[in-house]
Write a protein that holds these residues in place. Structure first.
Motif, PDB file in Angstrom:
ATOM      1  N   SER A 138       0.821  -1.212   0.000  1.00 45.15           N
ATOM      2  CA  SER A 138       0.000   0.000   0.000  1.00 45.15           C
ATOM      3  C   SER A 138       0.859   1.267   0.000  1.00 45.15           C
ATOM      4  O   SER A 138       1.891   1.345   0.669  1.00 45.15           O
ATOM      5  CB  SER A 138      -0.894  -0.023   1.235  1.00 45.15           C
ATOM      6  OG  SER A 138      -1.134   1.275   1.678  1.00 45.15           O
ATOM      7  N   THR A 139       0.385   2.250  -0.744  1.00 43.59           N
ATOM      8  CA  THR A 139       1.143   3.493  -0.866  1.00 43.59           C
ATOM      9  C   THR A 139       1.253   4.202   0.482  1.00 43.59           C
ATOM     10  O   THR A 139       2.332   4.651   0.861  1.00 43.59           O
ATOM     11  CB  THR A 139       0.439   4.413  -1.880  1.00 43.59           C
ATOM     12  OG1 THR A 139       0.234   3.668  -3.072  1.00 43.59           O
ATOM     13  CG2 THR A 139       1.270   5.637  -2.196  1.00 43.59           C
ATOM     14  N   GLN A 140       0.162   4.284   1.183  1.00 48.82           N
ATOM     15  CA  GLN A 140       0.165   5.093   2.401  1.00 48.82           C
ATOM     16  C   GLN A 140       0.482   4.326   3.675  1.00 48.82           C
ATOM     17  O   GLN A 140       1.186   4.828   4.534  1.00 48.82           O
ATOM     18  CB  GLN A 140      -1.211   5.766   2.559  1.00 48.82           C
ATOM     19  CG  GLN A 140      -1.509   6.771   1.476  1.00 48.82           C
ATOM     20  CD  GLN A 140      -0.530   7.936   1.460  1.00 48.82           C
ATOM     21  OE1 GLN A 140       0.000   8.325   2.491  1.00 48.82           O
ATOM     22  NE2 GLN A 140      -0.275   8.493   0.289  1.00 48.82           N
ATOM     23  N   GLN A 149       9.060   5.391   4.779  1.00 44.19           N
ATOM     24  CA  GLN A 149       8.621   6.680   5.305  1.00 44.19           C
ATOM     25  C   GLN A 149       9.293   6.968   6.655  1.00 44.19           C
ATOM     26  O   GLN A 149       9.715   8.089   6.921  1.00 44.19           O
ATOM     27  CB  GLN A 149       7.096   6.662   5.471  1.00 44.19           C
ATOM     28  CG  GLN A 149       6.469   8.026   5.298  1.00 44.19           C
ATOM     29  CD  GLN A 149       4.957   7.941   5.107  1.00 44.19           C
ATOM     30  OE1 GLN A 149       4.366   6.868   5.147  1.00 44.19           O
ATOM     31  NE2 GLN A 149       4.334   9.086   4.896  1.00 44.19           N
ATOM     32  N   GLY A 152      12.590   8.337   6.355  1.00 44.30           N
ATOM     33  CA  GLY A 152      12.656   9.627   5.671  1.00 44.30           C
ATOM     34  C   GLY A 152      12.773   9.543   4.170  1.00 44.30           C
ATOM     35  O   GLY A 152      13.101  10.535   3.504  1.00 44.30           O
ATOM     36  N   PHE A 153      12.499   8.357   3.604  1.00 44.82           N
ATOM     37  CA  PHE A 153      12.568   8.218   2.140  1.00 44.82           C
ATOM     38  C   PHE A 153      11.182   8.415   1.537  1.00 44.82           C
ATOM     39  O   PHE A 153      10.173   8.182   2.211  1.00 44.82           O
ATOM     40  CB  PHE A 153      13.070   6.826   1.758  1.00 44.82           C
ATOM     41  CG  PHE A 153      14.510   6.593   2.102  1.00 44.82           C
ATOM     42  CD1 PHE A 153      15.526   7.252   1.411  1.00 44.82           C
ATOM     43  CD2 PHE A 153      14.861   5.721   3.120  1.00 44.82           C
ATOM     44  CE1 PHE A 153      16.848   7.042   1.729  1.00 44.82           C
ATOM     45  CE2 PHE A 153      16.190   5.508   3.448  1.00 44.82           C
ATOM     46  CZ  PHE A 153      17.185   6.171   2.747  1.00 44.82           C
ATOM     47  N   PRO A 154      11.141   8.800   0.271  1.00 42.71           N
ATOM     48  CA  PRO A 154       9.827   8.867  -0.388  1.00 42.71           C
ATOM     49  C   PRO A 154       9.246   7.473  -0.552  1.00 42.71           C
ATOM     50  O   PRO A 154      10.005   6.510  -0.730  1.00 42.71           O
ATOM     51  CB  PRO A 154      10.123   9.487  -1.753  1.00 42.71           C
ATOM     52  CG  PRO A 154      11.572   9.784  -1.801  1.00 42.71           C
ATOM     53  CD  PRO A 154      12.235   9.195  -0.619  1.00 42.71           C
ATOM     54  N   ILE A 155       7.948   7.380  -0.524  1.00 42.88           N
ATOM     55  CA  ILE A 155       7.295   6.078  -0.664  1.00 42.88           C
ATOM     56  C   ILE A 155       7.312   5.645  -2.135  1.00 42.88           C
ATOM     57  O   ILE A 155       7.523   6.461  -3.021  1.00 42.88           O
ATOM     58  CB  ILE A 155       5.845   6.123  -0.138  1.00 42.88           C
ATOM     59  CG1 ILE A 155       5.090   7.260  -0.821  1.00 42.88           C
ATOM     60  CG2 ILE A 155       5.830   6.278   1.356  1.00 42.88           C
ATOM     61  CD1 ILE A 155       3.630   7.289  -0.519  1.00 42.88           C
ATOM     62  N   PRO A 157       5.021   4.028  -5.034  1.00 39.67           N
ATOM     63  CA  PRO A 157       3.609   3.717  -5.341  1.00 39.67           C
ATOM     64  C   PRO A 157       3.477   2.399  -6.107  1.00 39.67           C
ATOM     65  O   PRO A 157       3.160   2.391  -7.296  1.00 39.67           O
ATOM     66  CB  PRO A 157       3.179   4.919  -6.186  1.00 39.67           C
ATOM     67  CG  PRO A 157       4.429   5.424  -6.811  1.00 39.67           C
ATOM     68  CD  PRO A 157       5.566   5.070  -5.916  1.00 39.67           C
TER      69      PRO A 157
ATOM     70  N   ASP B 202       4.948  15.457   4.232  1.00 41.96           N
ATOM     71  CA  ASP B 202       6.092  15.445   5.148  1.00 41.96           C
ATOM     72  C   ASP B 202       7.340  15.924   4.398  1.00 41.96           C
ATOM     73  O   ASP B 202       7.286  16.242   3.212  1.00 41.96           O
ATOM     74  CB  ASP B 202       6.283  14.057   5.784  1.00 41.96           C
ATOM     75  CG  ASP B 202       6.729  12.996   4.794  1.00 41.96           C
ATOM     76  OD1 ASP B 202       7.101  13.357   3.652  1.00 41.96           O
ATOM     77  OD2 ASP B 202       6.710  11.801   5.139  1.00 41.96           O
ATOM     78  N   THR B 203       8.464  15.950   5.097  1.00 45.60           N
ATOM     79  CA  THR B 203       9.681  16.516   4.490  1.00 45.60           C
ATOM     80  C   THR B 203      10.169  15.697   3.295  1.00 45.60           C
ATOM     81  O   THR B 203      10.837  16.220   2.407  1.00 45.60           O
ATOM     82  CB  THR B 203      10.802  16.603   5.535  1.00 45.60           C
ATOM     83  OG1 THR B 203      10.897  15.331   6.176  1.00 45.60           O
ATOM     84  CG2 THR B 203      10.531  17.710   6.538  1.00 45.60           C
ATOM     85  N   ALA B 204       9.809  14.399   3.263  1.00 44.38           N
ATOM     86  CA  ALA B 204      10.224  13.558   2.126  1.00 44.38           C
ATOM     87  C   ALA B 204       9.228  13.634   0.971  1.00 44.38           C
ATOM     88  O   ALA B 204       9.384  12.947  -0.030  1.00 44.38           O
ATOM     89  CB  ALA B 204      10.371  12.109   2.595  1.00 44.38           C
ATOM     90  N   ASN B 206       5.970  12.924   1.211  1.00 44.07           N
ATOM     91  CA  ASN B 206       4.861  11.975   1.343  1.00 44.07           C
ATOM     92  C   ASN B 206       3.603  12.699   1.835  1.00 44.07           C
ATOM     93  O   ASN B 206       3.688  13.556   2.711  1.00 44.07           O
ATOM     94  CB  ASN B 206       5.226  10.867   2.335  1.00 44.07           C
ATOM     95  CG  ASN B 206       6.422  10.085   1.869  1.00 44.07           C
ATOM     96  OD1 ASN B 206       6.473   9.626   0.735  1.00 44.07           O
ATOM     97  ND2 ASN B 206       7.423   9.952   2.737  1.00 44.07           N
ATOM     98  N   ASP B 270      -0.510   9.463  -7.972  1.00 46.22           N
ATOM     99  CA  ASP B 270      -0.157   8.192  -7.312  1.00 46.22           C
ATOM    100  C   ASP B 270      -0.617   8.191  -5.863  1.00 46.22           C
ATOM    101  O   ASP B 270      -1.109   7.176  -5.354  1.00 46.22           O
ATOM    102  CB  ASP B 270       1.352   7.955  -7.366  1.00 46.22           C
ATOM    103  CG  ASP B 270       1.826   7.667  -8.781  1.00 46.22           C
ATOM    104  OD1 ASP B 270       0.967   7.440  -9.655  1.00 46.22           O
ATOM    105  OD2 ASP B 270       3.043   7.682  -9.009  1.00 46.22           O
ATOM    106  N   GLY B 274      -3.277   5.681  -4.240  1.00 44.10           N
ATOM    107  CA  GLY B 274      -2.910   4.936  -3.023  1.00 44.10           C
ATOM    108  C   GLY B 274      -3.928   5.116  -1.932  1.00 44.10           C
ATOM    109  O   GLY B 274      -4.364   4.157  -1.300  1.00 44.10           O
ATOM    110  N   PHE B 275      -4.346   6.348  -1.725  1.00 44.52           N
ATOM    111  CA  PHE B 275      -5.328   6.628  -0.683  1.00 44.52           C
ATOM    112  C   PHE B 275      -6.662   5.963  -0.990  1.00 44.52           C
ATOM    113  O   PHE B 275      -7.276   5.342  -0.140  1.00 44.52           O
ATOM    114  CB  PHE B 275      -5.554   8.141  -0.567  1.00 44.52           C
ATOM    115  CG  PHE B 275      -4.863   8.743   0.607  1.00 44.52           C
ATOM    116  CD1 PHE B 275      -5.341   8.497   1.878  1.00 44.52           C
ATOM    117  CD2 PHE B 275      -3.742   9.535   0.455  1.00 44.52           C
ATOM    118  CE1 PHE B 275      -4.703   9.042   2.984  1.00 44.52           C
ATOM    119  CE2 PHE B 275      -3.104  10.080   1.550  1.00 44.52           C
ATOM    120  CZ  PHE B 275      -3.581   9.846   2.813  1.00 44.52           C
ATOM    121  N   VAL B 278      -6.612   2.112  -0.525  1.00 43.02           N
ATOM    122  CA  VAL B 278      -6.344   1.502   0.773  1.00 43.02           C
ATOM    123  C   VAL B 278      -7.349   1.865   1.846  1.00 43.02           C
ATOM    124  O   VAL B 278      -7.810   1.027   2.587  1.00 43.02           O
ATOM    125  CB  VAL B 278      -4.925   1.887   1.245  1.00 43.02           C
ATOM    126  CG1 VAL B 278      -4.689   1.403   2.656  1.00 43.02           C
ATOM    127  CG2 VAL B 278      -3.912   1.286   0.314  1.00 43.02           C
TER     128      VAL B 278
END
Lengths: 305, 458
Positions: A138-140, A149, A152-155, A157, B202-204, B206, B270, B274-275, B278
């Motif tokens: 799942s993305t989130q 996450q 601190g990395f981008p997720i 998709p 967030d800072t990344a 997301n 994306d 994703g939202f 899920v």
């Protein structure tokens, strides 16, 4: 010298035996007629009609086939997706099953436990597999993206981006190769030890033993698993339907999903029947092609093919 | 020898006969039920007890089955008959049963327009003319319009109807973002400003929270029993029923897609996918209930369902008019639609099933549905007395029936499912930057016209 032709049905006893055999087989014969042959024939007929399930079919000849091949942009997208899936996922699935079987054929500690664990995905219902992987990818809120996450990395998709979604499904497909793995495992255990011993005496290293002894000896099973995987690959439906329903952006709109959509969403049962028969022809052609090509590379101990 | 054989039954003849009988029995068992006899549907008249098959596609009514069975209204509707209640009947399962000649006697199983257009359900005008309960003026006009075809009534609004257009918002999240919850946005431009302030990363990079997914829930509906949201907001009809022509390639459609897509671009396509996938496994309102989405375009059921599923979110829920473009500022848009009970042509007990259509409007039935699930009927005698403040935000929907000055039209288009699916595909291509709103509108028009021709409808 006179030839004696024996008619197996000449004697009353033989005829009686045949009749009894037919009677005992009749449940299957009736089942085959009612649940297979008649629906097959019906679908062939419907493929030449415009039929919406709720009304009577109207004969339109080859129009459904003609429209599919000449005037259906979705069909081209679906064919691309399906061929991509079959050509990528089938070989990778077979390779992963073979590698798992090789690993589990060694004398490692807790081998039985590992075998059970590796086989487990194939006995889990596809619905459960879909939900588990949905939460992993799942993305989130997926476990993998949760870790990313947290650091601190981008997720990523996995299921939400058209470029990632097919590879993600291939990953799940490779994970659930337990049945093919078991077949490989059984075959690996049938490879005569004497061949390995002879290879060792000849100075073959482990890679050479694998390539020159193991692979040829299991090649009929590789072929079997590949053909089965090709057939099921063309019919791929449940997993993508549950996880992505053809999206995002039609990236997972596979043949069977398109067929289902036409049949039960748009009520175009004639077109859906044409799609089914077209798929049948494609699968037959692919299977024949695989058998033709593989003839040169498959080893049969008895010399037969 | 042969004479002897003819005199009795030989074993071979017996076995042959047996096998023919077996095949015949299997075929007979597998054949679909034949059309009802002339007397079918007269079970009530013959006073013989029958089993009334009643199917619905939702699962929720199954949870209140005991309450239904305990009510005197149901006992009265059934008389001496028995009631077989099936819930969670998938739309395609219902379709297969109808196509196979084995439908329920009365059902709320989707595909309403298809069943009407194909003659799979019967007109109910004769029943209505004798009914003390059901009459046109007792229902919301939009809902009644939906159940009629060529002047005949082909279903009765039931279970979940009422009105379906409202912008729900979470006052806590709105106030946290420094916005005034007492002055909700009226136009798409104003909504976009709220959306920007409510969307957080967030800072990344997301996504943590977003203002609104304009295509979530009712906002994303294409043509069907929930209407076509975009066309309601922008104020045009996508299909002319008389001329059989499509009006999808127009400036309003293009603008609508562009404007709504702007919201998605801010969230990120994306992230949005994703939202949506899920939160609640793609169910409507999941991300709103999780307080990840601050606003949502939903029908009247949203306040009640939220109260039953997430009471803490329900307490901060408010509802207002859906956004409209600047040139329609002040337009109060509403749409009456939803679901209907239909009696099927091949049903065995049509007359016995009719009282259940009346029962669905009864006080006890509607109370059970309203109190336990949060749904409302389109039946004025009930909702005129119902408590509009029962769930936070619900009073807006009650009041909107009186105040609305633009009611979205229910349009009967034989290929509405195709257009609905195409609309989802094409708008996604647009918000992923593959085409503009104008190109999307053109593509939708072309797809609709091609499909119309391909289905031999022209």
């Amino acid at each position: 010298m006179a030839r004696v032709i024996v008619n197996p049905l000449r004697s009353p006893a033989e005829r009686r035996n045949l009749l009894l055999g037919v009677i005992f087989a009749s449940p299957w014969i009736v089942g085959f007629l009612v649940f297979t042959l008649i629906p097959l024939g019906s679908s062939l007929y419907y493929s030449f009609t415009r039929y919406d399930l709720l009304g009577d079919p109207v004969w339109i000849g080859l129009r459904n086939y003609n429209l599919l091949l000449t005037n259906d942009a979705d069909f081209r997208v679906v064919m691309y997706n399906t061929l991509w899936w079959v050509l990528i996922s089938s070989p990778l699935g077979v390779i992963s099953a073979f590698l798992m079987a090789l690993l589990l054929n060694t004398n490692i500690l807790g081998r039985s436990i590992f075998r059970s664990v590796f086989f487990f995905p194939s006995i889990v219902p596809v619905v459960v597999t879909a939900f588990v992987w949905q939460f992993l990818l799942s993305t989130q809120y997926g476990a993998i993206n949760g870790v990313l996450q947290g650091w601190g990395f981008p997720i990523i998709p996995f299921l939400a981006n058209p470029a990632y979604v097919k590879p993600s499904l291939v990953l799940i497909h490779m994970w659930s190769q337990g049945s093919a793995m078991v077949i490989f495992l059984a075959t690996l255990q049938d490879v005569p030890r004497t061949l390995y011993e002879a290879a060792e005496i000849d100075g073959a290293n482990s890679w050479q033993r694998l390539w020159s002894v193991t692979v040829p000896m299991v090649s009929p099973v590789i072929l079997f698993n590949l053909v089965m995987s090709l057939i099921s690959g063309f019919q791929n439906f449940t997993l993508p339907w549950l996880m992505t329903q053809g999206g995002p952006e039609k990236a997972t709109e596979f043949y069977a999903i398109f067929l289902y959509r036409n049949a039960f969403q748009y009520l175009l049962m004639g077109k859906a029947s044409a799609l089914a028969w077209f798929l049948f022809v494609i699968i037959v052609l692919f299977t024949v092609l695989v058998f033709r090509v593989s003839g040169r590379y498959t080893y049969y101990a008895g010399g037969g093919r | 020898m042969s004479e002897v054989s003819k005199a009795g039954i030989s074993r071979r003849s017996f076995l042959r006969g047996l096998s023919v009988l077996g095949v015949g029995s299997v075929l007979a068992a597998c054949a679909p039920a034949g059309a009802p006899a002339a007397s079918s549907g007269n079970a009530g008249a013959s006073k013989e007890s029958v089993v009334i098959q009643h199917w619905v596609f939702w699962n929720q009514p199954g949870k209140v089955k005991d309450k239904f069975e305990a009510s005197d209204d149901l006992k009265k509707a059934l008389g001496d008959n028995k009631w077989e209640f099936r819930t969670g009947v998938a739309w395609d399962a219902g379709l297969t049963a109808v196509a196979g000649g084995t439908p329920p006697d009365i059902g709320v199983i989707g595909n309403y327009l298809k069943y009407m257009l194909k003659g799979s359900v019967i007109p109910l005008d004769d029943y209505i003319s004798k009914s003390q309960v059901i009459a046109k003026d007792k229902f919301i006009e939009g809902n009644w319009n939906e159940v009629t075809l060529d002047g005949k009534v082909m279903g009765i609004p039931g279970y979940e109807c009422f009105v379906r257009r409202g912008l729900n918002y979470n006052t806590r999240l709105i106030e946290e973002a420094g916005l005034d919850a007492s002055k909700p946005p009226v136009t798409w431009d104003e909504l976009l400003e709220w959306h920007k302030k409510l969307t957080k990363f967030d800072t990344a990079g997301n996504l943590l929270q977003f203002g609104i997914d304009p295509y979530d829930a009712e906002g994303g509906v294409g043509p069907g029993s929930d209407g076509f949201f975009l066309t309601d907001s922008w104020g045009f009809d996508y299909f002319d029923e008389e001329k059989k022509t499509f009006n999808l390639d127009n400036e309003l459609m293009a603008k609508g897609i562009d404007v709504m897509n702007e919201f998605v671009k801010i969230i990120g396509p994306d992230n949005l996918a994703g939202f949506r996938k899920v939160e609640g496994q793609g169910s409507w309102g999941g991300s709103y209930n999780a307080e990840k989405q601050a606003m949502i375009i939903e029908g009247y059921w949203h306040p009640g369902e939220t109260a039953n599923e997430k009471p803490e979110v329900s307490k901060v829920n408010k509802a207002t008019w859906i956004p409209v473009p600047e040139e329609r500022r002040g337009k109060k848009v509403q749409f009456g639609g939803g679901h209907m009970a239909q009696i099927f042509k091949d049903a065995k007990n049509k007359d016995a099933a009719w009282p259940l259509a009346e029962w669905m409007q009864s006080q006890s039935f509607c109370d059970i549905i309203f109190d336990n699930i949060g749904w409302l009927p389109a039946y004025k005698p009930y909702f005129d007395k119902a408590d509009p403040k029962k769930y936070p935000g619900l009073d807006f929907y009650f009041q909107s029936i009186k105040d609305a000055d633009y009611w979205g039209k229910f349009i009967r288009c034989p290929i509405e499912d195709f257009i609905s699916t195409k609309f989802i595909e094409i708008r996604e291509s647009a918000y992923r930057g593959k085409m503009t709103g104008t190109e999307a509108a053109q593509a939708l028009q072309k797809a609709a016209e091609d499909e119309w021709k391909n289905q031999g409808l022209s």
